[in-house]
Design a protein around this motif. Structure first.
Motif, PDB file in Angstrom:
ATOM      1  N   GLU A 194       0.811  -1.220   0.000  1.00 33.24           N
ATOM      2  CA  GLU A 194       0.000   0.000   0.000  1.00 33.24           C
ATOM      3  C   GLU A 194       0.850   1.278   0.000  1.00 33.24           C
ATOM      4  N   PRO A 195       1.691   1.441  -1.030  1.00 33.79           N
ATOM      5  CA  PRO A 195       2.552   2.636  -1.079  1.00 33.79           C
ATOM      6  C   PRO A 195       1.743   3.898  -1.338  1.00 33.79           C
ATOM      7  N   GLU A 196       2.240   5.019  -0.840  1.00 32.27           N
ATOM      8  CA  GLU A 196       1.631   6.319  -1.137  1.00 32.27           C
ATOM      9  C   GLU A 196       2.097   6.854  -2.480  1.00 32.27           C
ATOM     10  N   LEU A 197       3.344   6.504  -2.847  1.00 34.00           N
ATOM     11  CA  LEU A 197       3.908   6.910  -4.126  1.00 34.00           C
ATOM     12  C   LEU A 197       4.264   5.651  -4.903  1.00 34.00           C
ATOM     13  N   LEU A 198       3.759   5.551  -6.134  1.00 28.66           N
ATOM     14  CA  LEU A 198       4.006   4.382  -6.973  1.00 28.66           C
ATOM     15  C   LEU A 198       4.669   4.843  -8.263  1.00 28.66           C
ATOM     16  N   ILE A 199       5.853   4.292  -8.549  1.00 29.45           N
ATOM     17  CA  ILE A 199       6.590   4.623  -9.766  1.00 29.45           C
ATOM     18  C   ILE A 199       6.545   3.413 -10.688  1.00 29.45           C
ATOM     19  N   LEU A 200       5.969   3.609 -11.867  1.00 26.37           N
ATOM     20  CA  LEU A 200       5.785   2.521 -12.827  1.00 26.37           C
ATOM     21  C   LEU A 200       6.560   2.836 -14.096  1.00 26.37           C
ATOM     22  N   ASP A 201       7.535   1.990 -14.419  1.00 31.64           N
ATOM     23  CA  ASP A 201       8.374   2.195 -15.598  1.00 31.64           C
ATOM     24  C   ASP A 201       7.988   1.154 -16.651  1.00 31.64           C
ATOM     25  N   GLU A 202       7.332   1.589 -17.712  1.00 29.05           N
ATOM     26  CA  GLU A 202       6.829   0.725 -18.781  1.00 29.05           C
ATOM     27  C   GLU A 202       6.010  -0.448 -18.220  1.00 29.05           C
ATOM     28  N   PRO A 203       4.949  -0.169 -17.467  1.00 24.65           N
ATOM     29  CA  PRO A 203       4.210  -1.243 -16.796  1.00 24.65           C
ATOM     30  C   PRO A 203       3.444  -2.169 -17.736  1.00 24.65           C
ATOM     31  N   PHE A 204       3.173  -1.747 -18.970  1.00 31.80           N
ATOM     32  CA  PHE A 204       2.336  -2.549 -19.872  1.00 31.80           C
ATOM     33  C   PHE A 204       3.148  -3.373 -20.863  1.00 31.80           C
ATOM     34  N   ASN A 236      -7.931   6.105  -4.790  1.00 32.57           N
ATOM     35  CA  ASN A 236      -7.785   5.907  -3.347  1.00 32.57           C
ATOM     36  C   ASN A 236      -6.674   6.763  -2.740  1.00 32.57           C
ATOM     37  N   GLY A 237      -6.099   7.667  -3.547  1.00 33.41           N
ATOM     38  CA  GLY A 237      -5.171   8.651  -2.990  1.00 33.41           C
ATOM     39  C   GLY A 237      -3.707   8.456  -3.297  1.00 33.41           C
ATOM     40  N   ALA A 238      -3.334   7.363  -3.959  1.00 29.99           N
ATOM     41  CA  ALA A 238      -1.916   7.163  -4.280  1.00 29.99           C
ATOM     42  C   ALA A 238      -1.475   8.165  -5.343  1.00 29.99           C
ATOM     43  N   ALA A 239      -0.227   8.606  -5.244  1.00 26.63           N
ATOM     44  CA  ALA A 239       0.385   9.434  -6.286  1.00 26.63           C
ATOM     45  C   ALA A 239       1.158   8.505  -7.200  1.00 26.63           C
ATOM     46  N   ILE A 240       0.900   8.582  -8.495  1.00 27.98           N
ATOM     47  CA  ILE A 240       1.488   7.627  -9.435  1.00 27.98           C
ATOM     48  C   ILE A 240       2.305   8.363 -10.479  1.00 27.98           C
ATOM     49  N   LEU A 241       3.564   7.962 -10.614  1.00 31.89           N
ATOM     50  CA  LEU A 241       4.467   8.492 -11.629  1.00 31.89           C
ATOM     51  C   LEU A 241       4.661   7.393 -12.657  1.00 31.89           C
ATOM     52  N   LEU A 242       4.181   7.632 -13.870  1.00 30.18           N
ATOM     53  CA  LEU A 242       4.137   6.611 -14.913  1.00 30.18           C
ATOM     54  C   LEU A 242       5.052   6.984 -16.064  1.00 30.18           C
ATOM     55  N   SER A 243       5.981   6.089 -16.396  1.00 25.86           N
ATOM     56  CA  SER A 243       6.844   6.279 -17.553  1.00 25.86           C
ATOM     57  C   SER A 243       6.458   5.245 -18.604  1.00 25.86           C
ATOM     58  N   SER A 244       6.161   5.715 -19.813  1.00 24.27           N
ATOM     59  CA  SER A 244       5.756   4.793 -20.872  1.00 24.27           C
ATOM     60  C   SER A 244       6.021   5.419 -22.230  1.00 24.27           C
ATOM     61  N   HIS A 245       6.301   4.549 -23.212  1.00 27.58           N
ATOM     62  CA  HIS A 245       6.419   5.002 -24.586  1.00 27.58           C
ATOM     63  C   HIS A 245       5.114   4.806 -25.351  1.00 27.58           C
ATOM     64  N   GLN A 246       4.101   4.280 -24.689  1.00 25.58           N
ATOM     65  CA  GLN A 246       2.804   4.075 -25.326  1.00 25.58           C
ATOM     66  C   GLN A 246       1.954   5.333 -25.129  1.00 25.58           C
ATOM     67  N   MET A 247       2.060   6.239 -26.087  1.00 25.62           N
ATOM     68  CA  MET A 247       1.420   7.544 -25.939  1.00 25.62           C
ATOM     69  C   MET A 247      -0.101   7.450 -25.872  1.00 25.62           C
ATOM     70  N   ASN A 248      -0.672   6.440 -26.534  1.00 25.88           N
ATOM     71  CA  ASN A 248      -2.129   6.280 -26.454  1.00 25.88           C
ATOM     72  C   ASN A 248      -2.563   5.959 -25.026  1.00 25.88           C
ATOM     73  N   VAL A 249      -1.752   5.186 -24.307  1.00 26.36           N
ATOM     74  CA  VAL A 249      -2.055   4.859 -22.911  1.00 26.36           C
ATOM     75  C   VAL A 249      -1.921   6.106 -22.039  1.00 26.36           C
ATOM     76  N   VAL A 250      -0.883   6.894 -22.290  1.00 28.28           N
ATOM     77  CA  VAL A 250      -0.677   8.130 -21.532  1.00 28.28           C
ATOM     78  C   VAL A 250      -1.864   9.068 -21.728  1.00 28.28           C
TER      79      VAL A 250
END
Length: 313
Positions: A148-158, A179-193
């Motif tokens: 249950e992290p407050e900050l979630l960093i996802l690097d190319e999760p898909f 639910n309140g988490a802050a999410i930093l998402l890195s992805s090359h899939q621009m449609n997902v972004v």
């Protein structure tokens, strides 16, 4: 929304090469924030500084206003996957939760719930090496959120996931944000972004080039384009006013329009005898903006020269 993570004036050099130049952005509670850029732009270095894997030469990173992010408050899904292959799924999940000081009984309950949610029910006693790439990816995602992290960093999760698994992951990421988490998402899939993110930070050659909400970015950098399906004479199309560029195929034409046109007014300028089987008016995509940045074209520069300057939140 409250700022949970703040990155201010980050500078980083390796030997005589500067890889980060005054990088600053915030990630807020309950939002999904994209960090974008071509390979080598500085995304991974920025993430590693946030994670405490390396330290900046200048600048500061704060979490709830404090200078250190507690390890049990952050979850991380790296681009390079690497869970122990000869360990059972449930054992690796409980081990990683224990490293985050998360109660084992609660971790086991949550692990079994998530395994069921991600169609991995009954796989808890299977070794990681026996799972498919997609299954292993889902287990690693579970390991990043189990505590249950407050900050979630996802690097190319898909990466490596089939469309159904991608949808499951997207929905869970949205739930975490709700639910309140802050999410930093890195992805090359621009449609997902475009589909998922509230704001974005785009970096090129270690420098900020775009920062703001998706709507703000599209308003500033994404001019309108009009796609017309129908066989039309190119000479006639070239007479249509306020068109920057034309992409013409045998039975369809894409008209890239000048900035600040009003779509409803512009549509009235189309010739009455034009063949229109289908017409779509929208803005250029985030993918096209990304390509423009990555290839150092003139879209951003042109807009700045019009006096709009840099976008900031």
């Amino acid at each position: 929304m409250d700022v949970l993570l703040s990155v201010e004036g980050l500078e980083k050099s390796f030997k005589d090469k500067k890889v980060l130049h005054n990088i600053s952005f915030d990630v807020r509670k309950g939002e999904i924030m994209a960090i974008l850029g071509p390979n080598g732009a500085g995304k991974s270095t920025t993430i590693r500084n946030i994670m405490g894997i390396m330290y900046p030469d200048e600048g500061k990173i704060t979490f709830h206003g404090y200078n250190e992010i507690p390890r049990n408050k952050i979850g991380y899904l790296p681009e390079e996957r690497g869970l122990y292959k000869n360990v059972k799924v449930i054992d690796i999940l409980l081990y990683l939760a224990d490293l985050k000081d998360y109660p084992q009984k609660k971790a086991k309950e949550r692990a079994l719930t998530y395994l069921k949610k991600f169609d991995l029910e009954g796989k808890e006693h299977v070794k990681m090496e026996e799972l498919s790439k997609g299954m292993a990816q889902k287990v690693q995602f579970i390991s990043s959120i189990l505590h249950e992290p407050e900050l979630l960093i996802l690097d190319e999760p898909f990466s490596g996931l089939d469309p159904l698994s991608q949808e499951l992951l997207k929905e869970e990421i949205r739930n975490l944000a709700r639910n309140g988490a802050a999410i930093l998402l890195s992805s090359h899939q621009m449609n997902v972004v475009e589909e998922m993110c509230d704001r974005l930070f785009m970096i090129q050659q270690g420098q900020k080039v775009i920062y703001g909400t998706l709507d703000d970015v599209k308003m500033k950098y994404a001019n309108f384009k009009c796609t017309i399906r129908g066989k039309n004479d190119l000479e006639k199309i070239e007479q249509i006013p306020d068109v920057q560029r034309i992409e013409s195929k045998e039975d369809s034409t894409v008209l890239y329009l000048h900035k600040d046109i009003t779509p409803a007014k512009w549509l009235k300028k189309l010739p009455d005898d034009m063949v229109i089987n289908e017409l779509v008016m929208d803005r250029i995509s985030l993918h096209e903006i990304f390509i423009d940045v990555a290839t150092n074209k003139n879209l951003l520069l042109a807009n700045e020269q019009m006096g709009e300057g840099d976008e900031h939140a």
